[in-house]
Write a protein that holds these residues in place. Structure first.
Motif, PDB file in Angstrom:
ATOM      1  N   GLY A   8       0.768  -1.234   0.000  1.00  0.00           N
ATOM      2  CA  GLY A   8       0.000   0.000   0.000  1.00  0.00           C
ATOM      3  C   GLY A   8       0.797   1.280   0.000  1.00  0.00           C
ATOM      4  N   SER A  17      -4.390  10.710   0.892  1.00  0.00           N
ATOM      5  CA  SER A  17      -4.590   9.549   1.762  1.00  0.00           C
ATOM      6  C   SER A  17      -3.959   8.305   1.160  1.00  0.00           C
ATOM      7  CB  SER A  17      -6.089   9.292   1.956  1.00  0.00           C
ATOM      8  OG  SER A  17      -6.723  10.375   2.585  1.00  0.00           O
ATOM      9  N   ARG A  19      -3.652   3.850   2.341  1.00  0.00           N
ATOM     10  CA  ARG A  19      -3.893   2.802   3.326  1.00  0.00           C
ATOM     11  C   ARG A  19      -2.810   1.740   3.191  1.00  0.00           C
ATOM     12  NH1 ARG A  19      -8.865  -1.452   3.615  1.00  0.00           N
ATOM     13  NH2 ARG A  19      -7.367  -2.730   2.464  1.00  0.00           N
ATOM     14  N   ASP A  21      -1.524  -2.047   4.357  1.00  0.00           N
ATOM     15  CA  ASP A  21      -1.986  -3.342   4.860  1.00  0.00           C
ATOM     16  C   ASP A  21      -0.772  -4.169   5.269  1.00  0.00           C
ATOM     17  OD1 ASP A  21      -4.705  -4.015   2.447  1.00  0.00           O
ATOM     18  OD2 ASP A  21      -4.349  -2.350   3.838  1.00  0.00           O
ATOM     19  N   PHE A  70      -4.360   9.489  11.384  1.00  0.00           N
ATOM     20  CA  PHE A  70      -4.155   8.081  11.063  1.00  0.00           C
ATOM     21  C   PHE A  70      -5.086   7.224  11.912  1.00  0.00           C
ATOM     22  CE2 PHE A  70       0.612   8.284   9.658  1.00  0.00           C
ATOM     23  CZ  PHE A  70       0.294   9.315   8.777  1.00  0.00           C
ATOM     24  N   THR A  71      -5.509   6.108  11.345  1.00  0.00           N
ATOM     25  CA  THR A  71      -6.331   5.155  12.083  1.00  0.00           C
ATOM     26  C   THR A  71      -5.789   3.751  11.868  1.00  0.00           C
ATOM     27  OG1 THR A  71      -8.303   6.534  11.803  1.00  0.00           O
ATOM     28  CG2 THR A  71      -8.641   4.232  12.420  1.00  0.00           C
ATOM     29  N   SER A  73      -6.340  -0.318  12.455  1.00  0.00           N
ATOM     30  CA  SER A  73      -7.406  -1.293  12.698  1.00  0.00           C
ATOM     31  C   SER A  73      -6.855  -2.682  12.412  1.00  0.00           C
ATOM     32  CB  SER A  73      -8.628  -0.998  11.822  1.00  0.00           C
ATOM     33  OG  SER A  73      -8.290  -1.055  10.447  1.00  0.00           O
ATOM     34  N   TYR A  82      -4.209  -2.811   9.500  1.00  0.00           N
ATOM     35  CA  TYR A  82      -4.318  -1.752   8.518  1.00  0.00           C
ATOM     36  C   TYR A  82      -3.912  -0.423   9.142  1.00  0.00           C
ATOM     37  CZ  TYR A  82      -7.447  -5.332   6.659  1.00  0.00           C
ATOM     38  OH  TYR A  82      -7.988  -6.519   6.228  1.00  0.00           O
ATOM     39  N   GLN A  84      -4.825   3.422   8.038  1.00  0.00           N
ATOM     40  CA  GLN A  84      -5.432   4.423   7.168  1.00  0.00           C
ATOM     41  C   GLN A  84      -4.791   5.765   7.474  1.00  0.00           C
ATOM     42  OE1 GLN A  84      -7.768   4.119   4.621  1.00  0.00           O
ATOM     43  NE2 GLN A  84      -7.269   6.277   4.246  1.00  0.00           N
ATOM     44  N   ASN A  86      -4.645   9.705   6.545  1.00  0.00           N
ATOM     45  CA  ASN A  86      -5.305  10.840   5.909  1.00  0.00           C
ATOM     46  C   ASN A  86      -4.541  12.122   6.189  1.00  0.00           C
ATOM     47  OD1 ASN A  86      -7.406   9.081   5.097  1.00  0.00           O
ATOM     48  ND2 ASN A  86      -8.532   9.456   6.994  1.00  0.00           N
TER      49      ASN A  86
END
Length: 121
Positions: A8, A17, A19, A21, A70-71, A73, A82, A84, A86
């Protein structure tokens, strides 16, 4: 043993953005014992630093520099974590590494090979 494969990364403009993985594979005993998974990054000339991590139950921890942007998960069924990202900034440019901590037999850390994220116009 555990193998971690990241994907990614790439080039993105500021404000964009991406993401990331990270999929974990390996022996069942080690995979089932993965507790913490996380993302770290290392920019040129700097030390590797924590970006975010997440426990098996979903508790998260973020570096102050990425909070709100950032997130992290995790899908335990897919053994995948993951990130994410942004509102990316040029200072987010770095090689991003995935880490997994296993507790089978003893505490062990496994690292991915890294994926480059470049934020530039």
């Amino acid at each position: 043993q555990v193998q971690l494969v990241e994907s990614g990364g790439g080039l993105v403009q500021p404000g964009g953005s991406l993401r990331l993985d990270c999929a974990a594979t390996g022996s069942t005993v080690y995979i089932n014992s993965i507790s913490m998974m996380g993302w770290y990054r290392q920019a040129p000339g700097k030390q590797r630093e924590l970006v975010a991590d997440i426990t098996r139950s979903g508790s998260t921890n973020y570096a102050d520099s990425v909070k709100g942007r950032f997130t992290i998960s995790r899908d335990n069924a897919k053994n995948t974590v993951y990130l994410q990202m942004n509102s990316l900034k040029p200072e987010d440019t770095a090689v991003y590494y995935c880490k997994a901590v296993t507790t089978a037999y003893s505490y062990r850390e496994f690292w991915g090979q890294g994926t480059l994220v470049t934020v530039s116009s």
